[in-house]
Design an enzyme around this catalytic site. Structure first.
Site, short mmCIF file in Angstrom:
data_model
loop_
_atom_site.label_atom_id
_atom_site.label_comp_id
_atom_site.label_asym_id
_atom_site.label_seq_id
_atom_site.Cartn_x
_atom_site.Cartn_y
_atom_site.Cartn_z
N ASP A 35 0.73 -1.19 0.28
CA ASP A 35 -0.03 0.13 -0.18
C ASP A 35 0.64 1.45 0.57
OD1 ASP A 35 -2.43 1.95 0.62
OD2 ASP A 35 -3.18 0.14 1.18
N ASN A 88 -6.12 -5.60 -4.68
CA ASN A 88 -6.86 -4.59 -4.32
C ASN A 88 -7.14 -3.40 -4.83
OD1 ASN A 88 -9.05 -4.27 -2.40
ND2 ASN A 88 -7.82 -3.42 -1.36
N TYR A 154 -14.70 5.04 -12.55
CA TYR A 154 -14.71 3.71 -11.55
C TYR A 154 -15.31 3.22 -12.26
CZ TYR A 154 -15.24 0.92 -7.05
OH TYR A 154 -15.00 0.24 -6.64
N LYS A 158 -13.95 -0.90 -13.45
CA LYS A 158 -14.52 -2.05 -13.02
C LYS A 158 -14.22 -3.24 -14.14
CE LYS A 158 -13.11 -0.93 -9.06
NZ LYS A 158 -11.22 -1.79 -8.30
N ILE A 187 -19.89 -2.36 0.54
CA ILE A 187 -19.54 -2.09 1.38
C ILE A 187 -19.09 -1.65 2.44
CG2 ILE A 187 -17.84 -3.90 1.96
CD1 ILE A 187 -19.41 -4.99 0.32
N THR A 189 -17.30 0.87 3.87
CA THR A 189 -15.56 0.68 3.95
C THR A 189 -15.25 2.60 4.26
OG1 THR A 189 -15.22 0.50 1.92
CG2 THR A 189 -15.48 -1.84 3.49
#
Length: 250
Positions: A35, A88, A154, A158, A187, A189
């Site tokens: 990361d 990810n 986005y 994807k 989700i 997050t």
């Protein structure tokens, strides 16, 4: 060198990436976390080692091809193998209708979400095909399967991840490498908090998109990633698995 399976997770500092790293560790894997958030990575390594496996943190910007190469070189130098990879790392970009969304935003989102993932996958496929085994899980989204207003770049990124996944799966199937994608719904997050601004009414609207009438958890997505990675899913490749509480089934 290690005899334990080795798993790599990019974008591992928080959210789905962090939970996936911990899930791999609980399954008995040594774990490499990558990361741009260095301090968070080092704390995650401490948490992983408490589970009883080895861990390595590599500060990595996946949009930098040299950094991607260095990441995979460090994995091989430290462990001598790479069994599982979860690509990810990604960003959502700005929230605006297509005609109002900037080209700069499009370039940034595609550079990280697609080009960065593509570079990682190239390195992983080279390693895994030479081993004659391996499994890659790419983080896509239901936004790669259906349209979402306000997130054109986005959604495009994807959708590209899904197609890269399918292509690589077909190309490397006979070489013992499986490639799948996970497509999460909404989700809970930091990313979804940025989109909803933590507004309760907006969060209710996002929850209502799912027949289960709730948002998912990072742990639920992580469980799907690990399932697709491990030998129990040995005849599954080229799939884009929606982890979405039934959203795309409507």
């Amino acid at each position: 060198m290690t005899t334990s399976p080795v798993a790599l997770i990019t974008g591992a500092a928080a959210g789905i990436g962090k939970e996936t790293a911990l899930a791999y560790a609980r399954s008995g894997c040594d774990v490499v976390v990558a990361d741009i958030q260095e301090s968070a990575l080092h704390q995650l390594v401490k948490d992983i080692k408490l589970i009883g496996v080895d861990a390595l943190a590599v500060t990595t910007d996946v949009s930098d091809i040299n950094a991607v190469k260095e990441l995979h070189n460090k994995i091989m130098e430290r462990f001598g193998r790479l069994d599982y990879a979860c690509n990810n790392a990604g960003i959502e970009g700005e929230n605006a209708p297509t005609a109002e969304s900037s080209l700069e935003n499009y370039d940034r989102v595609m550079n990280i979400n697609v080009r960065g993932l593509y570079a990682c996958m190239q390195a992983q496929l080279a390693i895994m095909s030479s081993q004659g085994r391996g499994s890659i899980v790419n983080m896509a989204s239901v936004a790669g399967l259906i349209g979402f207003p306000g997130l054109p770049a986005y959604c495009a990124s994807k959708g590209a991840v899904v197609q890269l996944t399918k292509t690589a799966a077909v190309e490397y199937a006979e070489q013992g490498v499986r490639v799948n994608a996970v497509c999460p719904g909404a989700i809970k997050t930091d990313m979804i908090d940025r989109i909803t601004s933590k507004d309760p009414e907006t969060e209710k609207q996002f929850a209502a998109l799912h027949p289960m009438n709730r948002m998912g958890t990072a742990e639920e997505v992580a469980n799907a990633v690990v399932f697709l990675s491990l030998p129990g899913a040995s005849f599954i490749t080229g799939q884009a698995l929606a982890v979405d509480g039934g959203m795309v089934a409507r």
